[in-house]
Scaffold this motif. Structure first.
Motif, PDB file in Angstrom:
ATOM      1  N   LYS A 133      66.355 -49.705  21.193  1.00 23.39           N
ATOM      2  CA  LYS A 133      65.091 -49.022  21.442  1.00 23.39           C
ATOM      3  C   LYS A 133      64.652 -49.190  22.892  1.00 23.39           C
ATOM      4  O   LYS A 133      65.176 -50.048  23.615  1.00 23.39           O
ATOM      5  N   PRO A 134      63.656 -48.414  23.338  1.00 18.79           N
ATOM      6  CA  PRO A 134      63.106 -48.622  24.687  1.00 18.79           C
ATOM      7  C   PRO A 134      62.468 -49.995  24.817  1.00 18.79           C
ATOM      8  O   PRO A 134      62.189 -50.677  23.823  1.00 18.79           O
ATOM      9  N   SER A 135      62.206 -50.409  26.035  1.00 20.41           N
ATOM     10  CA  SER A 135      61.641 -51.728  26.307  1.00 20.41           C
ATOM     11  C   SER A 135      60.257 -51.889  25.673  1.00 20.41           C
ATOM     12  O   SER A 135      59.522 -50.921  25.480  1.00 20.41           O
ATOM     13  N   ASP A 136      59.906 -53.133  25.371  1.00 19.15           N
ATOM     14  CA  ASP A 136      58.672 -53.445  24.648  1.00 19.15           C
ATOM     15  C   ASP A 136      57.432 -53.256  25.516  1.00 19.15           C
ATOM     16  O   ASP A 136      57.437 -53.569  26.713  1.00 19.15           O
ATOM     17  N   LEU A 137      56.344 -52.817  24.872  1.00 16.04           N
ATOM     18  CA  LEU A 137      55.070 -52.632  25.553  1.00 16.04           C
ATOM     19  C   LEU A 137      54.228 -53.906  25.427  1.00 16.04           C
ATOM     20  O   LEU A 137      53.177 -53.943  24.780  1.00 16.04           O
ATOM     21  N   LYS A 138      54.723 -54.957  26.050  1.00 11.13           N
ATOM     22  CA  LYS A 138      54.019 -56.241  26.046  1.00 11.13           C
ATOM     23  C   LYS A 138      54.373 -56.998  27.309  1.00 11.13           C
ATOM     24  O   LYS A 138      55.372 -56.712  27.985  1.00 11.13           O
ATOM     25  N   GLU A 139      53.552 -57.988  27.638  1.00 10.85           N
ATOM     26  CA  GLU A 139      53.838 -58.927  28.714  1.00 10.85           C
ATOM     27  C   GLU A 139      53.576 -60.326  28.183  1.00 10.85           C
ATOM     28  O   GLU A 139      52.839 -60.504  27.206  1.00 10.85           O
ATOM     29  N   THR A 140      54.205 -61.330  28.792  1.00 12.54           N
ATOM     30  CA  THR A 140      54.104 -62.685  28.263  1.00 12.54           C
ATOM     31  C   THR A 140      54.050 -63.710  29.393  1.00 12.54           C
ATOM     32  O   THR A 140      54.411 -63.433  30.536  1.00 12.54           O
ATOM     33  N   PHE A 141      53.599 -64.904  29.027  1.00 14.20           N
ATOM     34  CA  PHE A 141      53.762 -66.080  29.880  1.00 14.20           C
ATOM     35  C   PHE A 141      54.250 -67.198  28.981  1.00 14.20           C
ATOM     36  O   PHE A 141      53.741 -67.392  27.873  1.00 14.20           O
ATOM     37  N   GLN A 142      55.237 -67.944  29.447  1.00 10.77           N
ATOM     38  CA  GLN A 142      55.849 -68.962  28.597  1.00 10.77           C
ATOM     39  C   GLN A 142      56.140 -70.225  29.395  1.00 10.77           C
ATOM     40  O   GLN A 142      56.293 -70.195  30.611  1.00 10.77           O
ATOM     41  N   THR A 143      56.197 -71.338  28.654  1.00 11.41           N
ATOM     42  CA  THR A 143      56.530 -72.619  29.272  1.00 11.41           C
ATOM     43  C   THR A 143      57.283 -73.488  28.288  1.00 11.41           C
ATOM     44  O   THR A 143      56.984 -73.495  27.093  1.00 11.41           O
ATOM     45  N   SER A 167      43.271 -48.431  22.299  1.00 12.17           N
ATOM     46  CA  SER A 167      42.594 -48.667  23.579  1.00 12.17           C
ATOM     47  C   SER A 167      42.233 -50.135  23.776  1.00 12.17           C
ATOM     48  O   SER A 167      41.589 -50.484  24.770  1.00 12.17           O
ATOM     49  N   ARG A 168      42.660 -51.006  22.837  1.00  9.32           N
ATOM     50  CA  ARG A 168      42.311 -52.427  22.917  1.00  9.32           C
ATOM     51  C   ARG A 168      43.574 -53.275  23.054  1.00  9.32           C
ATOM     52  O   ARG A 168      44.676 -52.845  22.717  1.00  9.32           O
ATOM     53  N   ILE A 169      43.385 -54.507  23.537  1.00  7.92           N
ATOM     54  CA  ILE A 169      44.516 -55.414  23.668  1.00  7.92           C
ATOM     55  C   ILE A 169      44.825 -56.064  22.320  1.00  7.92           C
ATOM     56  O   ILE A 169      43.979 -56.122  21.427  1.00  7.92           O
ATOM     57  N   ARG A 170      46.049 -56.528  22.184  1.00  5.81           N
ATOM     58  CA  ARG A 170      46.455 -57.354  21.050  1.00  5.81           C
ATOM     59  C   ARG A 170      47.001 -58.659  21.624  1.00  5.81           C
ATOM     60  O   ARG A 170      47.681 -58.652  22.660  1.00  5.81           O
ATOM     61  N   ARG A 171      46.715 -59.799  20.970  1.00  5.44           N
ATOM     62  CA  ARG A 171      47.125 -61.096  21.496  1.00  5.44           C
ATOM     63  C   ARG A 171      47.790 -61.924  20.393  1.00  5.44           C
ATOM     64  O   ARG A 171      47.401 -61.846  19.231  1.00  5.44           O
ATOM     65  N   ARG A 203      54.811 -69.620  24.050  1.00  3.49           N
ATOM     66  CA  ARG A 203      54.766 -68.279  24.633  1.00  3.49           C
ATOM     67  C   ARG A 203      53.486 -67.560  24.214  1.00  3.49           C
ATOM     68  O   ARG A 203      53.181 -67.458  23.031  1.00  3.49           O
ATOM     69  N   VAL A 204      52.742 -67.106  25.210  1.00  2.00           N
ATOM     70  CA  VAL A 204      51.530 -66.338  24.948  1.00  2.00           C
ATOM     71  C   VAL A 204      51.838 -64.877  25.226  1.00  2.00           C
ATOM     72  O   VAL A 204      52.341 -64.525  26.300  1.00  2.00           O
ATOM     73  N   LEU A 205      51.546 -64.026  24.244  1.00  3.42           N
ATOM     74  CA  LEU A 205      51.879 -62.597  24.337  1.00  3.42           C
ATOM     75  C   LEU A 205      50.620 -61.765  24.478  1.00  3.42           C
ATOM     76  O   LEU A 205      49.620 -61.991  23.779  1.00  3.42           O
ATOM     77  N   HIS A 206      50.697 -60.784  25.358  1.00  5.13           N
ATOM     78  CA  HIS A 206      49.565 -59.898  25.640  1.00  5.13           C
ATOM     79  C   HIS A 206      50.062 -58.461  25.534  1.00  5.13           C
ATOM     80  O   HIS A 206      50.979 -58.047  26.254  1.00  5.13           O
ATOM     81  N   TYR A 207      49.461 -57.718  24.603  1.00  2.00           N
ATOM     82  CA  TYR A 207      49.801 -56.307  24.409  1.00  2.00           C
ATOM     83  C   TYR A 207      48.643 -55.489  24.966  1.00  2.00           C
ATOM     84  O   TYR A 207      47.572 -55.432  24.352  1.00  2.00           O
ATOM     85  N   PRO A 208      48.804 -54.872  26.127  1.00  2.00           N
ATOM     86  CA  PRO A 208      47.686 -54.152  26.745  1.00  2.00           C
ATOM     87  C   PRO A 208      47.364 -52.866  25.995  1.00  2.00           C
ATOM     88  O   PRO A 208      48.133 -52.424  25.124  1.00  2.00           O
ATOM     89  N   PRO A 209      46.229 -52.235  26.314  1.00  2.00           N
ATOM     90  CA  PRO A 209      45.952 -50.917  25.736  1.00  2.00           C
ATOM     91  C   PRO A 209      47.121 -49.977  25.992  1.00  2.00           C
ATOM     92  O   PRO A 209      47.806 -50.081  27.025  1.00  2.00           O
ATOM     93  N   LEU A 210      47.368 -49.075  25.052  1.00  2.00           N
ATOM     94  CA  LEU A 210      48.524 -48.194  25.190  1.00  2.00           C
ATOM     95  C   LEU A 210      48.330 -47.193  26.327  1.00  2.00           C
ATOM     96  O   LEU A 210      47.209 -46.732  26.579  1.00  2.00           O
ATOM     97  N   PRO A 211      49.410 -46.849  27.016  1.00  2.00           N
ATOM     98  CA  PRO A 211      49.329 -45.831  28.067  1.00  2.00           C
ATOM     99  C   PRO A 211      49.159 -44.446  27.438  1.00  2.00           C
ATOM    100  O   PRO A 211      49.235 -44.291  26.215  1.00  2.00           O
TER     101      PRO A 211
END
Length: 325
Positions: free
Chosen positions: A112-122, A281-285, A189-197
């Protein structure tokens, strides 16, 4: 298949288990592993991992405000400009598993196409933190990492006592001794799903998180109220996973499935794009804590069947990362 297992397969909903008998509010020394409450808890976890691979735990001993603090602090990080976040990006060939992963950078489902999310991990090995941009992020992340490590250790101790035929009930715990060092890949890992484009910028088949099974032993997942998570049933089709207030969702990784010769299930799962205009239009966490055995620990079939070729935990995770990034 036993009647109990058959019934669970028919219902196919993520069960909720009261974890009070092993809550972090109790010291290790106060736990009676032979009590009926603890033995019953171990049996319920064993059943969940054999039938669906996911389970909600309640009364586990990590306060809700500790979880919310992590969400709030990382909201501040993800609100930073992209060029600032990229200063802390994950190095693909670094020895640790740390840093920022940008939007559309991961492809958890390679079809599939790349995921619509961003993350920060440690993984708590040495790396750069955005200390100036988000003060105390390192401090609070380290504290939460410790809470998740302690909770996951309790879960694995219960698994070791619930899995039939396991000679050493402490095997799962003892194989995860180097957490927080470069010799272990356990990661917060903290995941942030921004509002959809806009619709025309979303590729066909693109999801917030592509279908996959997690890589390691177990995962602890803390969700917000947005929903969208689905678990794939062994017989096909998907289950919508609800938000359960005050609960942590625990699921098995593919390493554990291989380790148990498929007795335990590393169910595939995904996060859909919301259809509701307001949710689009909202974020998911969410917050995921991925447990991995120590890198040099050899994973081989626990039942002696040699169903899978022995492999070190480090080699196993490296192969998974090579596909994802």
């Amino acid at each position: 298949m036993t009647p109990r297992t058959r019934q669970a397969c028919i219902l196919m909903a993520v069960p909720t288990v009261d974890f009070a008998a092993l809550s972090l509010s109790q010291a290790d020394s106060s736990i009676d592993w032979n009590s009926s409450d603890v033995r019953g808890l171990c049996e319920k976890l064993d059943e969940a991992f054999r039938t669906i691979g996911f389970v909600f735990l309640t009364n586990f001993g990590v306060p809700e405000d500790e979880v919310e603090k992590i969400f709030t602090m990382y909201d501040k990080f993800f609100d930073l400009p992209v060029d600032v976040k990229n200063r802390f990006r994950r190095a693909e060939k670094a020895s640790g598993n740390n840093g920022y992963v940008a939007l559309r950078r991961e492809r958890l489902d390679p079809t599939k196409p790349s995921d619509l999310k961003e993350t920060f991990q440690t993984d708590l090995s040495a790396h750069e933190w955005p200390d100036k941009e988000v003060p105390t992020l390192k401090e609070e992340s380290t504290k939460f990492f410790g809470s998740c490590r302690d909770l996951g250790t309790r879960v694995m101790a219960a698994m070791g006592r619930g899995l039939d035929g396991l000679k050493d009930p402490d095997l799962f715990v003892n194989s995860h001794q180097l957490i927080g060092s470069l010799k272990n890949r356990t990661t917060l890992r903290v995941l942030h799903y921004p509002p959809l484009p806009p619709e025309n910028e979303i590729e066909p088949g693109q999801l917030r998180c592509g279908e996959h099974s997690d890589y390691g032993s177990i995962t602890l997942l803390f969700q917000d109220t947005m929903g969208g998570l689905q678990v794939k049933k062994t017989a096909g089709g998907y289950i919508n996973v609800p938000y359960v207030r005050g609960a942590v969702l625990v699921n098995l990784g593919s390493l554990m499935q291989q380790w148990t010769s498929d007795k335990y299930i590393a169910a595939r799962h995904r996060v859909l794009l919301p259809e509701d205009p307001d949710k689009r239009s909202r974020i998911r966490r969410s917050i995921a804590f991925f447990f991995h055995p120590d890198d040099d620990f050899v994973i081989e079939s626990l039942d002696g069947s040699n169903k899978y070729e022995p492999i070190t935990a480090g080699e196993f995770i490296d192969r998974k990362f090579a596909i994802t990034y």
